[in-house]
Design a protein around this motif. Structure first.
Motif, PDB file in Angstrom:
ATOM      1  N   ILE A  90     -32.694  34.296  -4.624  1.00  0.00           N
ATOM      2  CA  ILE A  90     -33.237  34.615  -3.302  1.00  0.00           C
ATOM      3  C   ILE A  90     -34.583  33.927  -3.123  1.00  0.00           C
ATOM      4  N   LEU A 120     -28.846  33.337   2.826  1.00  0.00           N
ATOM      5  CA  LEU A 120     -29.644  34.570   2.893  1.00  0.00           C
ATOM      6  C   LEU A 120     -29.128  35.484   3.999  1.00  0.00           C
ATOM      7  N   HIS A 174     -25.967  37.274   3.069  1.00  0.00           N
ATOM      8  CA  HIS A 174     -26.220  38.299   2.051  1.00  0.00           C
ATOM      9  C   HIS A 174     -26.895  39.537   2.641  1.00  0.00           C
ATOM     10  N   PHE A 175     -27.900  39.339   3.490  1.00  0.00           N
ATOM     11  CA  PHE A 175     -28.719  40.462   3.940  1.00  0.00           C
ATOM     12  C   PHE A 175     -28.305  41.063   5.285  1.00  0.00           C
ATOM     13  N   HIS A 176     -27.657  40.303   6.139  1.00  0.00           N
ATOM     14  CA  HIS A 176     -27.304  40.830   7.465  1.00  0.00           C
ATOM     15  C   HIS A 176     -26.485  42.118   7.389  1.00  0.00           C
ATOM     16  N   GLN A 180     -26.486  44.425   5.187  1.00  0.00           N
ATOM     17  CA  GLN A 180     -27.368  45.507   4.746  1.00  0.00           C
ATOM     18  C   GLN A 180     -28.317  45.927   5.864  1.00  0.00           C
ATOM     19  N   VAL A 181     -28.841  44.958   6.596  1.00  0.00           N
ATOM     20  CA  VAL A 181     -29.739  45.266   7.712  1.00  0.00           C
ATOM     21  C   VAL A 181     -28.963  45.988   8.807  1.00  0.00           C
ATOM     22  N   THR A 219     -37.224  37.734  10.851  1.00  0.00           N
ATOM     23  CA  THR A 219     -37.459  37.467   9.437  1.00  0.00           C
ATOM     24  C   THR A 219     -37.524  35.968   9.179  1.00  0.00           C
ATOM     25  N   GLY A 248     -36.150  41.889  -0.719  1.00  0.00           N
ATOM     26  CA  GLY A 248     -35.498  43.009  -0.041  1.00  0.00           C
ATOM     27  C   GLY A 248     -36.459  43.990   0.608  1.00  0.00           C
ATOM     28  N   LEU A 263     -38.113  42.436   3.672  1.00  0.00           N
ATOM     29  CA  LEU A 263     -37.191  42.352   4.802  1.00  0.00           C
ATOM     30  C   LEU A 263     -36.977  43.736   5.417  1.00  0.00           C
TER      31      LEU A 263
END
Length: 199
Positions: free
Chosen positions: A7, A40, A43-45, A47-48, A72, A86, A89
């Motif tokens: 990351i 990224l 991976h993170f969308h 979770q957000v 972000t 994490g 973010l």
């Protein structure tokens, strides 16, 4: 699954491309930066998005999650890659969701996906049935909390933010965060315990 080192590397690729762009140097790293950000984002969308749905029940969270990810991306230059990505973010996400919650004073119940994040499923059919009932009770208990308590619990246990990060997000003291978490847990426990006794 991306690890912290990967990351940080992806963020550095984006930061370097941004520095080159602001210095008017040839955009040799723009393609790499787009690819790094896409990784990224993927991976993170999710979770957000789940975080938005937990903190703002009744909202699909789609637009807000996309907005948070865009914000972000534009703030990556301020991120210190020596720190975990994490929590940074999710602090952005928490601030945006908190602003939205205060604006709308949302108090709708959690959606199924948000509640599912709080209770894990088990492979046994009987356990799944019990878990589904428990999920309903957890969702109802969490959505019945005052807004600050619900946010404090979600930020702490859903996003893993520190007491200080929660305090900064909610505009309260660090001590007050502890009080919010304690009262929220106690209210949820009392609610769930009384339902079990009645059942």
């Amino acid at each position: 699954m991306l690890h912290d080192q990967e990351i940080a590397r992806l963020v550095r690729v984006c930061q370097e491309a941004d520095r080159q762009a602001s210095a008017d140097t040839p955009d040799t790293g723009q393609a790499s930066a787009r690819e790094a950000w896409a990784t990224l984002y993927r991976h993170f969308h999710p979770q957000v998005l789940a975080f938005c749905r937990r903190t703002l029940p009744g909202d699909s969270g789609e637009d807000l999650a996309a907005e948070i990810m865009m914000k972000t991306r534009f703030r990556l230059d301020s991120f210190d890659t020596a720190r975990p990505f994490g929590p940074w973010l999710f602090r952005i996400a928490a601030n945006r969701c908190w602003d939205e919650a205060r604006k709308n004073r949302r108090s709708e119940p959690l959606d199924d996906e948000g509640a599912a994040q709080l209770v894990s499923d088990s492979p046994s059919p009987l356990d799944r049935l019990i878990t589904e009932e428990r999920r309903e009770r957890v969702r109802a208990a969490l959505s019945g909390l005052p807004l600050r308590q619900r946010f404090a619990l979600t930020l702490r246990y859903g996003a893993g933010l520190s007491y200080q990060e929660i305090a900064d997000t909610l505009g309260v003291t660090r001590t007050n965060v502890g009080v919010l978490l304690l009262r929220g847990r106690r209210r949820m426990r009392d609610q769930l315990t009384s339902e079990e006794e009645l059942g």
